[in-house]
Design a protein around this motif. Structure first.
Motif, PDB file in Angstrom:
ATOM      1  N   ASP A   1      -2.818  -3.989 -11.758  1.00  0.00           N
ATOM      2  CA  ASP A   1      -2.090  -5.137 -11.625  1.00  0.00           C
ATOM      3  C   ASP A   1      -1.347  -5.186 -10.393  1.00  0.00           C
ATOM      4  O   ASP A   1      -1.429  -6.512  -9.551  1.00  0.00           O
ATOM      5  N   ARG A   2      -1.244  -4.182  -9.546  1.00  0.00           N
ATOM      6  CA  ARG A   2      -0.654  -4.047  -8.305  1.00  0.00           C
ATOM      7  C   ARG A   2      -1.725  -4.579  -7.314  1.00  0.00           C
ATOM      8  O   ARG A   2      -1.603  -5.503  -6.230  1.00  0.00           O
TER       9      ARG A   2
ATOM     10  N   ILE B   1       1.002  -1.062  -0.053  1.00  0.00           N
ATOM     11  CA  ILE B   1       0.010   0.109   0.018  1.00  0.00           C
ATOM     12  C   ILE B   1       1.035   1.217   0.161  1.00  0.00           C
ATOM     13  O   ILE B   1       1.529   1.612   0.972  1.00  0.00           O
ATOM     14  N   PRO B   2       1.017   1.805  -1.118  1.00  0.00           N
ATOM     15  CA  PRO B   2       1.940   3.052  -1.229  1.00  0.00           C
ATOM     16  C   PRO B   2       1.511   4.219  -0.491  1.00  0.00           C
ATOM     17  O   PRO B   2       2.169   4.997   0.253  1.00  0.00           O
ATOM     18  N   TRP B   3       0.213   4.350  -0.242  1.00  0.00           N
ATOM     19  CA  TRP B   3      -0.509   5.417   0.504  1.00  0.00           C
ATOM     20  C   TRP B   3      -2.078   5.018   0.480  1.00  0.00           C
ATOM     21  O   TRP B   3      -2.637   4.309  -0.576  1.00  0.00           O
TER      22      TRP B   3
ATOM     23  N   GLY C   1     -12.897   2.090  -8.586  1.00  0.00           N
ATOM     24  CA  GLY C   1     -11.712   3.153  -8.390  1.00  0.00           C
ATOM     25  C   GLY C   1     -10.956   2.391  -7.110  1.00  0.00           C
ATOM     26  O   GLY C   1     -11.380   2.833  -5.963  1.00  0.00           O
ATOM     27  N   VAL C   2     -10.201   1.486  -7.449  1.00  0.00           N
ATOM     28  CA  VAL C   2      -9.658   0.607  -6.172  1.00  0.00           C
ATOM     29  C   VAL C   2      -8.129   0.954  -5.934  1.00  0.00           C
ATOM     30  O   VAL C   2      -7.475   0.276  -4.961  1.00  0.00           O
ATOM     31  N   PHE C   3      -7.580   1.641  -6.956  1.00  0.00           N
ATOM     32  CA  PHE C   3      -6.098   1.812  -6.618  1.00  0.00           C
ATOM     33  C   PHE C   3      -5.220   0.548  -6.495  1.00  0.00           C
ATOM     34  O   PHE C   3      -5.254  -0.177  -7.265  1.00  0.00           O
ATOM     35  N   CYS C   4      -4.517   0.555  -5.419  1.00  0.00           N
ATOM     36  CA  CYS C   4      -3.714  -0.666  -5.046  1.00  0.00           C
ATOM     37  C   CYS C   4      -4.582  -1.871  -4.271  1.00  0.00           C
ATOM     38  O   CYS C   4      -3.988  -2.888  -4.090  1.00  0.00           O
TER      39      CYS C   4
ATOM     40  N   GLY D   1     -13.236  -5.505  -8.122  1.00  0.00           N
ATOM     41  CA  GLY D   1     -12.665  -4.431  -8.187  1.00  0.00           C
ATOM     42  C   GLY D   1     -12.302  -3.972  -9.446  1.00  0.00           C
ATOM     43  O   GLY D   1     -11.608  -4.521 -10.273  1.00  0.00           O
ATOM     44  N   ILE D   2     -12.548  -2.550  -9.681  1.00  0.00           N
ATOM     45  CA  ILE D   2     -12.356  -1.958 -11.205  1.00  0.00           C
ATOM     46  C   ILE D   2     -11.374  -0.691 -11.068  1.00  0.00           C
ATOM     47  O   ILE D   2     -11.479   0.112  -9.907  1.00  0.00           O
TER      48      ILE D   2
END
Length: 211
Positions: free
Chosen positions: A105-106, A39-41, A68-71, A96-97
């Motif tokens: 990918d992450r 989790i980068p942030w 909109g799930v980011f990491c 999760g989109i």
């Protein structure tokens, strides 16, 4: 204690039917995320994480879509009630989109490390198009995406695209209801209109909020 108070208010508003959830399962989920996720942030506070997980554990959505799930942290906060070490029910589809391929990918790596059984999946796609073309009814829709021009205003576009696929009684969660309230003005007006939704509450448990 604050999450408990929030769940009580949601029950009083008849948005959820009960307030109890498996706290040991949530702790197992949280520990697994801590150990396996990159989790980068994140803007998801511990309170928000617990509330989102608890709502999914209480409502047990057979089909949940998070836009909109980011990491992948916001996604697994929802999906973790149905997948991984903290699972408390058996869902049909947890999606999760994420529109950015590298972040998708992450998120996929993170989710597969925590829930390798394939119950939860990440797709790299445009959320508006994905929900419009989704085959099946949606029990819970989580919104945390941002459009290139509209920013968080894209929530209403996603909701409208998913509208015909929302199961009666479906729960719709929108992050950033406090700090992005201006951008979400049209969305908030829509969901707070009793002609559209049975009830809607702005949950202010942190600087971001959840509608």
């Amino acid at each position: 204690a604050i999450v408990d108070e929030t769940l009580g208010a949601l029950k009083d508003a008849r948005i959820i039917e009960r307030t109890s959830y498996d706290r040991a399962a949530f702790s197992a989920h949280r520990e697994a995320v801590r150990e396996s996720f990159e989790i980068p942030w994140t803007a998801i506070t511990p309170r928000q994480e617990r509330l989102i997980w608890a709502l999914n554990a209480i409502c047990e959505p057979a089909r949940m879509i998070a836009a909109g799930v980011f990491c992948g942290f916001t996604f697994i906060s929802n999906a973790g009630a149905g997948a991984g070490p903290g699972a408390v029910y058996e869902p049909e589809d947890l999606i999760g989109i994420e529109i950015k391929a590298e972040e998708a990918d992450r998120a996929r790596r993170n989710v597969e490390a925590l829930a390798p059984d394939g119950r939860a999946r990440i797709v790299a796609a445009d959320a508006v198009r994905f929900v419009r073309d989704y085959c099946g009814m949606i029990d819970l829709l989580y919104l945390d995406a941002a459009g290139p021009e509209s920013g968080k205003g894209i929530y209403l576009e996603i909701l409208e695209a998913a509208w015909d696929r929302l199961k009666p009684g479906a729960l719709v969660l929108a992050h950033n209801s406090v700090n992005c309230a201006e951008k979400l003005a049209d969305y908030l007006a829509f969901v707070r209109d009793p002609a559209h939704m049975a009830a809607s509450i702005n949950v202010i448990i942190d600087p971001e909020g959840l509608e």
